[in-house]
Motif scaffolding. Structure first.
Motif, PDB file in Angstrom:
ATOM      1  N   PHE A  56       0.804  -1.225   0.000  1.00 28.90           N
ATOM      2  CA  PHE A  56       0.000   0.000   0.000  1.00 28.90           C
ATOM      3  C   PHE A  56       0.838   1.277   0.000  1.00 28.90           C
ATOM      4  O   PHE A  56       0.376   2.316  -0.458  1.00 28.90           O
ATOM      5  CB  PHE A  56      -0.933   0.033   1.215  1.00 28.90           C
ATOM      6  N   ILE A  57       2.041   1.205   0.552  1.00 28.32           N
ATOM      7  CA  ILE A  57       2.863   2.408   0.710  1.00 28.32           C
ATOM      8  C   ILE A  57       4.329   2.089   0.466  1.00 28.32           C
ATOM      9  O   ILE A  57       4.727   0.924   0.456  1.00 28.32           O
ATOM     10  CB  ILE A  57       2.725   3.008   2.136  1.00 28.32           C
ATOM     11  N   GLU A 103      -0.054   3.091  -5.904  1.00 26.87           N
ATOM     12  CA  GLU A 103      -1.277   3.023  -6.723  1.00 26.87           C
ATOM     13  C   GLU A 103      -2.308   2.098  -6.080  1.00 26.87           C
ATOM     14  O   GLU A 103      -3.512   2.276  -6.253  1.00 26.87           O
ATOM     15  CB  GLU A 103      -0.918   2.531  -8.139  1.00 26.87           C
ATOM     16  N   LYS A 104      -1.839   1.137  -5.297  1.00 28.40           N
ATOM     17  CA  LYS A 104      -2.751   0.195  -4.638  1.00 28.40           C
ATOM     18  C   LYS A 104      -3.708   0.927  -3.700  1.00 28.40           C
ATOM     19  O   LYS A 104      -4.861   0.522  -3.546  1.00 28.40           O
ATOM     20  CB  LYS A 104      -1.950  -0.869  -3.869  1.00 28.40           C
ATOM     21  N   PHE A 121      -9.277   2.373  -2.345  1.00 27.01           N
ATOM     22  CA  PHE A 121     -10.347   3.295  -1.993  1.00 27.01           C
ATOM     23  C   PHE A 121     -11.405   3.385  -3.090  1.00 27.01           C
ATOM     24  O   PHE A 121     -12.574   3.596  -2.804  1.00 27.01           O
ATOM     25  CB  PHE A 121      -9.786   4.680  -1.652  1.00 27.01           C
ATOM     26  N   ALA A 122     -11.007   3.229  -4.338  1.00 23.25           N
ATOM     27  CA  ALA A 122     -11.958   3.310  -5.444  1.00 23.25           C
ATOM     28  C   ALA A 122     -12.797   2.040  -5.587  1.00 23.25           C
ATOM     29  O   ALA A 122     -13.953   2.113  -6.001  1.00 23.25           O
ATOM     30  CB  ALA A 122     -11.217   3.574  -6.751  1.00 23.25           C
ATOM     31  N   ASP A 123     -12.222   0.906  -5.222  1.00 25.67           N
ATOM     32  CA  ASP A 123     -12.904  -0.366  -5.450  1.00 25.67           C
ATOM     33  C   ASP A 123     -13.343  -1.043  -4.152  1.00 25.67           C
ATOM     34  O   ASP A 123     -14.506  -1.026  -3.798  1.00 25.67           O
ATOM     35  CB  ASP A 123     -12.000  -1.328  -6.230  1.00 25.67           C
ATOM     36  N   ASP A 124     -12.389  -1.609  -3.433  1.00 26.06           N
ATOM     37  CA  ASP A 124     -12.686  -2.426  -2.258  1.00 26.06           C
ATOM     38  C   ASP A 124     -13.424  -1.670  -1.171  1.00 26.06           C
ATOM     39  O   ASP A 124     -14.378  -2.178  -0.581  1.00 26.06           O
ATOM     40  CB  ASP A 124     -11.400  -3.011  -1.669  1.00 26.06           C
TER      41      ASP A 124
END
Length: 160
Positions: A89-90, A108-109, A114-117
């Motif tokens: 994630f970072i 990018e993960k 945040f956009a999907d899961d």
């Protein structure tokens, strides 16, 4: 004893109400952490809160700054960051301004997460607040914001 009995017992004076508010903050925090730790995929609530702050920040924040924002130590931020780095994630990078300071950069993960899961859990979060009117939400927001001033008073007193 049930919740209504406790509310009645603690409503008799300002001092009792203060005790009840303090207890409620502690209990509510524990309950929310338990619920979200069991529901949010891939990250704990504390990891999620760290990702949220890193994602929303316009500047790169050090571990110390992140700890101050989240109300925990620099060491706790480092532990959370290490786990999030292993999960992809970072990235953790050295500050160009202070070689002793480290900061977190989202990958990018995080955007994908945040956009999907997490999108479906944002909908569930609305359940927490559906018992309030818009005016009550505004009042609660103002009062909780003011609570930070009280916490700062407590921190100052503890530091002396």
């Amino acid at each position: 004893m049930n919740l209504n009995e406790l509310i009645t017992r603690f409503s008799s004076s300002t001092e009792n109400q203060e005790k009840a508010i303090f207890s409620t903050l502690f209990i509510a925090g524990n309950k929310l952490q338990t619920i979200f730790d069991n529901r949010i995929p891939e990250v704990s609530l504390k990891q999620f809160m760290l990702l949220s702050i890193v994602r929303q920040s316009k500047e790169q924040l050090t571990f110390t700054q992140l700890g101050n924002l989240l109300g925990c130590s620099r060491q706790n931020i480092k532990k959370l960051a290490d786990v999030l780095m292993k999960k992809g994630f970072i990235t953790i990078q050295q500050s160009p301004h202070d070689t002793r300071a480290m900061y977190i950069r989202p990958t990018e993960k995080v955007s994908n997460y945040f956009a999907d899961d997490f999108l479906k859990y944002q909908e569930e979060l609305k359940c927490l607040f559906e018992v309030y009117t818009d005016e009550e939400i505004e009042t609660l927001f103002i009062l909780l914001s003011k609570l930070y001033a009280g916490i700062e008073n407590l921190e100052k007193k503890a530091a002396n």
